[in-house]
Scaffold this motif. Structure first.
Motif, PDB file in Angstrom:
ATOM      1  N   CYS A  17      38.968  32.490  31.081  1.00 19.63           N
ATOM      2  CA  CYS A  17      39.950  32.627  32.162  1.00 19.63           C
ATOM      3  C   CYS A  17      40.080  34.077  32.621  1.00 19.63           C
ATOM      4  N   ALA A  18      40.148  35.016  31.678  1.00 15.95           N
ATOM      5  CA  ALA A  18      40.413  36.411  32.048  1.00 15.95           C
ATOM      6  C   ALA A  18      39.206  37.046  32.736  1.00 15.95           C
ATOM      7  N   LEU A  46      37.056  35.488  34.796  1.00 19.34           N
ATOM      8  CA  LEU A  46      37.068  35.021  36.182  1.00 19.34           C
ATOM      9  C   LEU A  46      38.176  35.725  36.966  1.00 19.34           C
ATOM     10  N   ALA A  47      39.391  35.737  36.389  1.00 19.22           N
ATOM     11  CA  ALA A  47      40.526  36.321  37.103  1.00 19.22           C
ATOM     12  C   ALA A  47      40.353  37.836  37.246  1.00 19.22           C
ATOM     13  N   TYR A  64      37.646  39.535  37.490  1.00 27.11           N
ATOM     14  CA  TYR A  64      36.662  39.802  38.539  1.00 27.11           C
ATOM     15  C   TYR A  64      37.291  39.678  39.930  1.00 27.11           C
ATOM     16  N   VAL A  65      38.014  38.572  40.142  1.00 28.06           N
ATOM     17  CA  VAL A  65      38.616  38.342  41.466  1.00 28.06           C
ATOM     18  C   VAL A  65      39.608  39.468  41.796  1.00 28.06           C
ATOM     19  N   LEU A  66      40.398  39.889  40.809  1.00 31.73           N
ATOM     20  CA  LEU A  66      41.401  40.935  41.074  1.00 31.73           C
ATOM     21  C   LEU A  66      40.742  42.294  41.267  1.00 31.73           C
ATOM     22  N   ARG A  98      39.314  42.234  44.642  1.00 35.81           N
ATOM     23  CA  ARG A  98      40.301  41.824  45.651  1.00 35.81           C
ATOM     24  C   ARG A  98      39.746  40.747  46.568  1.00 35.81           C
ATOM     25  N   ARG A  99      39.222  39.697  45.961  1.00 35.28           N
ATOM     26  CA  ARG A  99      38.577  38.651  46.744  1.00 35.28           C
ATOM     27  C   ARG A  99      39.575  37.698  47.379  1.00 35.28           C
ATOM     28  N   VAL A 100      40.854  37.710  46.935  1.00 36.33           N
ATOM     29  CA  VAL A 100      41.829  36.795  47.544  1.00 36.33           C
ATOM     30  C   VAL A 100      42.929  37.614  48.208  1.00 36.33           C
ATOM     31  N   VAL A 112      43.516  39.971  31.320  1.00 34.10           N
ATOM     32  CA  VAL A 112      43.115  40.053  32.733  1.00 34.10           C
ATOM     33  C   VAL A 112      43.043  41.516  33.168  1.00 34.10           C
ATOM     34  N   ARG A 149      39.763  43.404  34.386  1.00 32.35           N
ATOM     35  CA  ARG A 149      39.803  43.994  35.724  1.00 32.35           C
ATOM     36  C   ARG A 149      39.319  45.445  35.652  1.00 32.35           C
ATOM     37  N   THR A 199      28.184  32.934  43.900  1.00 38.05           N
ATOM     38  CA  THR A 199      29.152  33.690  43.114  1.00 38.05           C
ATOM     39  C   THR A 199      28.994  33.462  41.605  1.00 38.05           C
ATOM     40  N   LEU A 206      28.123  36.375  38.952  1.00 34.17           N
ATOM     41  CA  LEU A 206      28.989  36.672  37.804  1.00 34.17           C
ATOM     42  C   LEU A 206      28.191  36.574  36.516  1.00 34.17           C
TER      43      LEU A 206
END
Lengths: 297, 294
Positions: free
Chosen positions: A108-109, A111-112, A114-116, A119-121, A176, A180, A201, A205
């Motif tokens: 979980c951490a 994936l999250a 990476y996104v944070l 700043r993909r969202v 996370v 990050r 993606t 990853l």
């Protein structure tokens, strides 16, 4: 160049007369600080050493003097502690519990994180602040409804895997932030190059970003693994007797072995050695994790 | 970038959903339960307004626990911080031995609180087999350490001895953090100040302290937050006793929920604890906002 050497050479350049004083200070400075550092090292280790020297005695010997070295070694203290602390079950259960927590957190951490980091969202800022707040919420604020839900609704009371996932959730914010920080250190061009080659993606990853953040994965695993292994409040409340962990096993000995303190000490040593050995093996990752968790997180 | 967005929400989902299910949703439920008469078992749950809060505010034990939490916070803001800063400053000038010292100092920190608490309970503080009994003739007769009883047995000293054990386990962590921050001090500044003849204290006050000030403040915030949540050592070593002498808000809430089945009052106490945590967290987020928007 170390500051000490600089100060000595600077003094010599400025005032030759002070060189003698400086030489004295150079000799005494390190000695004095070593004395203070050794004093604190002693306070940290002495209680652990006290446990070790009392494991092989009889109870009478412990009561006579906890400081004396043991006479004839009583190895059966360990045998009794192992049996009554239910350590053969406890260590397996603790490993399952920590393993579940570590695997869940890593997936979980990563994936999250990476996104944070990228700043993909659009809501990355809200999610970051949510995790910051979640890190400091007292367990007492969610323990009681969680217990009700966990025990009565899901029927997971006593489930090692269930408790492992709960511990994963508690450690998620820190994990996370660590991941990050590790993703931020990976140059974005690496990823772009792979994307231009047509990788999706998941592929980016898995085969491009995971290798450079491997130290991060180890750091998170080490921190969360130790945390889960040592956890008390959730484990104690959510696990029953049938899924006793090593920690709970030692706790169950406390109070029933007041007449056999050396067995109690043998049990305690069984709980001291594994985390210390593990720490010595992975100290670089552990210390790195503590520092980036506190300073960069 | 926009058309990939949904896919990235999916990647974010496991971490966020897990945290929401375990922390946020039950947390919000606690906030609701605090205003009801729920006992944690039955299905009936009636809205009773602020009665739970009035009840805990009228309870002497609640105020004693709050006072103990404040005392605990003050102890942790001074003793381990002082030891941590001193040892970190001394380690800064050490070369190869630095790693060894750091590892030794972190020894107690990596052990389980249960292990540490049981160690101190049995071989040091125990009135029969403990080291304290063995060396009691070194203390004056009227000291709480002199007679044949554990210092944990007196309401006046229990809190301090539990805090001592927790501090013993904790300060090494601060040494490591402060040392890491100290090492980021620009070396030119240190050299310049040394050439100007600055002593050790002046170096610390004017060169090192300004560099590590953000870290020191952040640690103050974190220590404050966790001092209001402290649970394990107190619960294992004294259970909050004797006579509530070492009662903390956390042990008070835990006892209410699991021994007295007064979930509403426990939830109200949890909310009060969170208030202190939240105030400190807000400060923390405000301090790190540079990081977030950077």
């Amino acid at each position: 160049m170390t500051p000490r050497r600089t100060s000595a050479s600077a003094t010599r350049r400025l005032a030759p007369a002070a060189a003698g004083v400086s030489r004295l200070r150079r000799l005494l400075g390190p000695l004095g600080s070593h004395l203070v550092l050794i004093f604190f090292a002693f306070t940290a280790l002495a209680p652990l050493a006290l446990v070790a020297i009392n494991t092989l005695k009889t109870h009478r010997e412990v009561v006579r003097s906890p400081l004396a070295v043991p006479g004839e070694p009583h190895w059966d203290n360990f045998e009794l502690a192992w049996r009554y602390g239910q350590f053969s079950r406890g260590f397996v259960n603790s490993a399952l519990l920590s393993g579940t927590a570590v695997v869940t957190v890593l997936v979980c951490a990563t994936l999250a994180g990476y996104v944070l980091a990228r700043r993909r969202v659009r809501h990355w800022r809200a999610v970051t602040i949510y995790f910051m707040l979640a890190m400091t919420v007292p367990i007492q604020l969610f323990l009681f409804p969680l217990y009700y839900f966990f025990a009565r609704v899901l029927g997971l009371l006593g489930s090692l895997y269930g408790v492992g996932v709960v511990l994963a959730a508690l450690n998620m914010p820190l994990a996370v932030f660590l991941m990050r920080a590790f993703f931020l250190a990976v140059p974005e061009q690496l990823e772009e190059a792979a994307r231009i080659d047509g990788a999706n993606t998941v592929r980016v990853l898995w085969s491009v970003l995971i290798p450079p953040v491997r130290p991060g994965l180890i750091t998170v695993a080490v921190i969360v693994g130790l945390q889960a292994w040592n956890e008390f409040l959730i484990t104690r409340t959510f696990l029953g007797q049938e899924s006793i962990t090593a920690t709970l096993g030692l706790l169950s000995m406390n109070g029933t072995f007041t007449d056999n303190m050396s067995v109690m000490m043998a049990g305690t040593l069984l709980m001291i050695v594994p985390p210390l050995l593990f720490f010595v093996l992975v100290q670089r990752y552990f210390i790195e994790g503590l520092i980036s968790g506190a300073l960069k997180g | 970038m926009r058309r990939w967005s949904f896919q990235y929400y999916l990647l974010l989902a496991p971490a966020v959903l897990l945290s929401v299910a375990v922390v946020l949703a039950p947390g919000l439920m606690t906030a609701y339960v605090a205003f009801t008469d729920w006992n944690g078992v039955s299905l009936s749950m009636n809205w009773i307004g602020t009665v739970n809060f009035e009840k805990i505010f009228a309870d002497r034990v609640f105020w004693q626990a709050l006072g103990n939490n404040i005392r605990w916070t003050l102890l942790f803001l001074t003793v381990p911080v002082g030891i941590g800063l001193l040892t970190a400053m001394l380690l800064l000038k050490r070369g190869r031995t630095r790693t060894v010292y750091q590892m030794i100092y972190l020894g107690p920190y990596v052990l389980a609180p249960v292990t540490n608490a049981i160690l101190w309970l049995n071989i040091i503080l125990n009135p029969v087999s403990g080291l304290l009994r063995h060396v009691r003739h070194l203390f004056p007769r009227d000291s709480p350490l002199a007679p044949l009883r554990s210092p944990l047995g007196s309401p006046d000293t229990a809190l301090y001895f539990v805090a001592m054990v927790d501090i013993w386990h904790y300060w090494g962590f601060l040494t490591v953090i402060y040392l890491a921050a100290l090492r980021q001090t620009p070396q030119e500044l240190v050299e310049a100040a040394t050439v100007e003849g600055a002593g050790v204290l002046q170096l610390f006050r004017f060169i090192y302290l300004p560099t590590i000030l953000p870290t020191v403040l952040l640690m103050f915030v974190i220590i404050t937050i966790f001092s209001f949540l402290t649970f394990e050592y107190v619960y294992i070593m004294t259970g909050g006793g004797p006579a509530h002498g070492s009662e903390m808000l956390s042990t008070y809430a835990y006892t209410l929920a699991f021994n007295a089945l007064q979930y509403g009052k426990a939830a109200a106490t949890g909310l009060v604890m969170s208030f202190f945590g939240l105030a400190a967290s807000m400060f923390y987020v405000w301090m790190s906002r540079r990081e977030v928007s950077a």
